[in-house]
Write a protein that holds these residues in place. Structure first.
Motif, mmCIF file in Angstrom:
data_model
loop_
_atom_site.group_PDB
_atom_site.id
_atom_site.type_symbol
_atom_site.label_atom_id
_atom_site.label_comp_id
_atom_site.label_asym_id
_atom_site.label_seq_id
_atom_site.Cartn_x
_atom_site.Cartn_y
_atom_site.Cartn_z
ATOM 1 N N LEU A 292 0.821 -1.201 0.000
ATOM 2 C CA LEU A 292 0.000 0.000 0.000
ATOM 3 C C LEU A 292 0.860 1.259 0.000
ATOM 4 O O LEU A 292 1.860 1.336 0.712
ATOM 5 C CB LEU A 292 -0.922 0.002 1.224
ATOM 6 C CG LEU A 292 -1.824 -1.231 1.361
ATOM 7 C CD1 LEU A 292 -2.642 -1.162 2.638
ATOM 8 C CD2 LEU A 292 -2.749 -1.359 0.160
ATOM 9 N N GLY A 293 0.470 2.219 -0.805
ATOM 10 C CA GLY A 293 1.176 3.484 -0.885
ATOM 11 C C GLY A 293 0.219 4.649 -0.860
ATOM 12 O O GLY A 293 -0.959 4.501 -0.518
ATOM 13 N N LEU A 294 0.701 5.824 -1.225
ATOM 14 C CA LEU A 294 -0.095 7.041 -1.242
ATOM 15 C C LEU A 294 -0.104 7.613 -2.649
ATOM 16 O O LEU A 294 0.931 7.647 -3.315
ATOM 17 C CB LEU A 294 0.467 8.071 -0.262
ATOM 18 C CG LEU A 294 0.541 7.650 1.205
ATOM 19 C CD1 LEU A 294 1.252 8.730 2.023
ATOM 20 C CD2 LEU A 294 -0.846 7.371 1.772
ATOM 21 N N LYS A 295 -1.251 8.075 -3.085
ATOM 22 C CA LYS A 295 -1.370 8.606 -4.449
ATOM 23 C C LYS A 295 -2.209 9.870 -4.446
ATOM 24 O O LYS A 295 -3.202 9.983 -3.714
ATOM 25 C CB LYS A 295 -1.996 7.556 -5.369
ATOM 26 C CG LYS A 295 -2.124 8.000 -6.826
ATOM 27 C CD LYS A 295 -2.624 6.882 -7.722
ATOM 28 C CE LYS A 295 -1.516 5.919 -8.066
ATOM 29 N NZ LYS A 295 -1.953 4.902 -9.062
ATOM 30 N N ILE A 296 -1.821 10.825 -5.301
ATOM 31 C CA ILE A 296 -2.578 12.065 -5.472
ATOM 32 C C ILE A 296 -3.853 11.776 -6.262
ATOM 33 O O ILE A 296 -3.830 11.032 -7.248
ATOM 34 C CB ILE A 296 -1.743 13.124 -6.223
ATOM 35 C CG1 ILE A 296 -0.368 13.294 -5.573
ATOM 36 C CG2 ILE A 296 -2.484 14.450 -6.283
ATOM 37 C CD1 ILE A 296 -0.408 13.813 -4.177
ATOM 38 N N HIS A 297 -4.967 12.373 -5.837
ATOM 39 C CA HIS A 297 -6.231 12.181 -6.547
ATOM 40 C C HIS A 297 -6.081 12.652 -7.994
ATOM 41 O O HIS A 297 -5.468 13.696 -8.257
ATOM 42 C CB HIS A 297 -7.352 12.963 -5.858
ATOM 43 C CG HIS A 297 -8.712 12.583 -6.324
ATOM 44 N ND1 HIS A 297 -9.248 13.054 -7.508
ATOM 45 C CD2 HIS A 297 -9.660 11.756 -5.783
ATOM 46 C CE1 HIS A 297 -10.450 12.547 -7.673
ATOM 47 N NE2 HIS A 297 -10.741 11.765 -6.637
ATOM 48 N N PRO A 298 -6.634 11.901 -8.970
ATOM 49 C CA PRO A 298 -6.439 12.273 -10.382
ATOM 50 C C PRO A 298 -6.950 13.665 -10.734
ATOM 51 O O PRO A 298 -6.369 14.329 -11.610
ATOM 52 C CB PRO A 298 -7.190 11.180 -11.154
ATOM 53 C CG PRO A 298 -8.047 10.484 -10.151
ATOM 54 C CD PRO A 298 -7.350 10.630 -8.838
ATOM 55 N N ASP A 299 -8.013 14.123 -10.089
ATOM 56 C CA ASP A 299 -8.494 15.482 -10.366
ATOM 57 C C ASP A 299 -7.439 16.516 -9.990
ATOM 58 O O ASP A 299 -7.242 17.519 -10.701
ATOM 59 C CB ASP A 299 -9.782 15.766 -9.594
ATOM 60 C CG ASP A 299 -10.967 14.975 -10.116
ATOM 61 O OD1 ASP A 299 -10.869 14.452 -11.249
ATOM 62 O OD2 ASP A 299 -11.974 14.873 -9.392
ATOM 63 N N LEU A 300 -6.740 16.260 -8.897
ATOM 64 C CA LEU A 300 -5.689 17.179 -8.456
ATOM 65 C C LEU A 300 -4.464 17.059 -9.360
ATOM 66 O O LEU A 300 -3.785 18.060 -9.636
ATOM 67 C CB LEU A 300 -5.321 16.871 -7.003
ATOM 68 C CG LEU A 300 -4.548 17.943 -6.226
ATOM 69 C CD1 LEU A 300 -5.289 19.270 -6.252
ATOM 70 C CD2 LEU A 300 -4.316 17.490 -4.788
ATOM 71 N N VAL A 301 -4.169 15.860 -9.835
ATOM 72 C CA VAL A 301 -3.066 15.675 -10.792
ATOM 73 C C VAL A 301 -3.308 16.523 -12.028
ATOM 74 O O VAL A 301 -2.410 17.224 -12.518
ATOM 75 C CB VAL A 301 -2.912 14.190 -11.174
ATOM 76 C CG1 VAL A 301 -1.922 14.025 -12.334
ATOM 77 C CG2 VAL A 301 -2.446 13.367 -9.975
#
Length: 529
Positions: A292-301
């Motif tokens: 498990l990791g951390l990812k930026i929400h695609p809308d914010l990307v």
């Protein structure tokens, strides 16, 4: 059936419905799927059943760009291909990765994530994975701890699955050997692609051993599945009938080389009492091994014009005995041998594993020592973590594979790899870390120290050895080498398989997508061949 072109006089010709060059995950998956559909498959492997230095030497080339990469040791020319090196991390590409983006030039596939989903699901079994579930919500109720309390509209918990990792040579050797519809030939190096005179149809391929034994392969359809570097090298070397190389009418073969920038820099310091148990260790749950990791929400990307990246937390313990920095190819080879011997068997590719261990004996010794001490040392939970990722690069036509004058033992020109690391990609990664840090701060659970300076140093980036993009997929032949079905635009019966067809790299390790695309191609060819 598995035969060896080095054993006895070569046949006058080899004939099948589909000829596949390469026995890595793409080639073997494609061959098995086509056989299930009743097609006669010729499967060619340039190497032998195990590692051989003379075959491996064909991969040697020059590095002319970013130097934290190599052209030979990162891939394997033998039955099973580079799955023998693979560490097993798996996730599908995100819907975002397939989308055209006005803020990222050359971004976007001619297919969507939804187009690939059915094939991702079928690929899970090839790679010994759990169910095709990669949303955190699919697993949340079964996990032993809660995720970090971050704003999910900004940063959410990302899910990968871990393959054992699957070694295709070990898992599928007997299936290939016993399949009457698959005619597999070892030491059968592709040396020429022959087009029917005046046409856009491949008539045959010439294959040869290093000693010069030669034969011809005839088929209705041909597929090259030799990896992100070799696929391009083969097309660029095929100049007898097309001076620039087959498929290279628009000077695109070898361009858009992309890799994942393996970077471990920024530091997260969590407040006392913050539960990070989900993140630094793999978790066995529901028939799958999760990371498990951390990812930026695609809308914010999209809004911040970032690349797509997953961040994994690497624990920094007070005692080095809990560090796992010894986990590299030498340790993986040692672990594989140990597990196989414990079952009473001699490991496949024993000589190769032994050499890997000897070449990195220090790391192996460190791993053995730390594992032994951990059994008696007090338990330790870290509160400080490095952020590690295989970071995405934006598509770059100047990052490329080209030919050099030096030739290998088969007469093929060797390659120069000019892998470009841009300041823009590193600055996007820095901004990604800032977003993660802001989310951690807003949640009141810690702080993040940025490790990428405002004037980025490319030396922080190392290759993930994920060679992608050199025969990229695009609907427009002026922007890509293959179409949405992986067919070379300018040749009616020649297809490319594997990560060379990727239009973008995303941040997921490529093997799951490679396998899914191969299964999709098999379904397509079963209708057309």
């Amino acid at each position: 059936m598995i035969s060896d072109l080095r054993s006895g006089p070569p046949p006058r010709e080899i004939v099948g419905d589909v000829c596949i060059v390469g026995t890595g995950p793409a080639g073997i998956s494609l061959a098995l799927e086509l056989s299930k559909k009743g097609r006669r498959v010729v499967l060619l492997e340039g190497g032998g059943p195990v590692y051989e230095q003379d075959s491996q030497d064909l991969y040697r080339g020059q590095v002319t760009g970013h130097h934290h990469i190599d052209t030979a040791n990162s891939r394997l020319r033998q039955f099973g291909g580079t799955s023998g090196h693979w560490t097993g991390m798996c996730a599908p590409l995100d819907p975002l990765d397939f989308e055209p983006r006005n803020d990222v030039p050359h971004h976007g596939w001619p297919i969507t994530r939804a187009d690939l989903d059915p094939f991702y699901a079928r690929a899970q079994n090839y790679l010994d994975l759990g169910p095709f579930k990669y949303d955190f919500a699919d697993w949340a109720a079964k996990l032993p701890a809660k995720p970090l309390p971050l704003d999910p509209g900004k940063v959410f918990t990302d899910v990968y699955q871990q393959s054992p990792p699957t070694r295709f040579a070990e898992k599928f050797h007997d299936a290939i050997r016993d399949d009457a519809r698959i005619d597999c030939w070892l030491h059968a190096n592709l040396t020429d692609i022959v087009l029917r005179d005046g046409s856009d149809v491949v008539e045959s391929m010439t294959v040869s051993t290093l000693e010069g034994a030669q034969t011809m392969v005839r088929a209705k359809t041909f597929v090259i599945a030799c990896g992100g570097i070799e696929n391009a090298r083969i097309l660029l070397n095929s100049r007898k009938q097309r001076s620039a190389g087959i498929g290279n009418e628009n000077d695109l073969v070898g361009r858009y080389y992309t890799d994942h920038m393996t970077i471990e820099t920024s530091t997260v310091m969590f407040n006392e009492g913050v539960d990070t148990a989900l993140y630094p260790e793999e978790i066995q749950v529901g028939g799958a091994l999760l990371a498990l990791g951390l990812k930026i929400h695609p809308d914010l990307v999209r809004r911040l014009h970032l690349n797509n990246n997953s961040a994994f937390l690497v624990a920094q313990h007070d005692s080095e005995i809990y560090d796992d920095d010894f986990r590299n190819y030498g340790w993986i080879a040692f672990s594989t041998m140990l597990k196989t011997f414990s079952r009473g068997h001699v490991p496949d590719r024993f000589a190769e594993h032994y050499c890997d261990v000897v070449d990195d004996l220090g790391a192996v010794a460190t791993g053995v020592y730390r594992h032994a001490v951990r059994k008696v040392a007090p338990s330790s939970r870290a509160s400080v973590f490095k952020i590690r990722q295989d970071a995405e690069q934006s598509p770059n036509p100047d990052s490329r594979v080209t030919l050099i004058e030096e030739k290998d033992a088969l007469g093929f020109n060797r390659i120069a790899l000019n892998w470009r690391i841009t300041s823009d990609d590193l600055l996007k990664l820095r901004r990604t870390h800032e977003v993660i840090g802001a989310a951690i701060g807003a949640a009141g659970i810690g702080r993040l120290q940025i490790g990428i300076p405002e004037t980025p140093d490319p030396e922080v980036a190392y290759s993930g050895y994920h060679h992608m993009g050199t025969t990229r997929m695009h609907a427009d032949p002026r922007q890509g080498v293959v179409d949405a079905d992986c067919r070379v635009h300018s040749v009616r019966n020649l297809y490319m398989a594997g990560s060379s067809t990727f239009t973008t790299g995303g941040c997921a390790n490529p093997t799951l997508t490679v396998t899914a695309l191969a299964i999709r191609l098999a379904d397509h060819l079963a209708v057309t061949v």
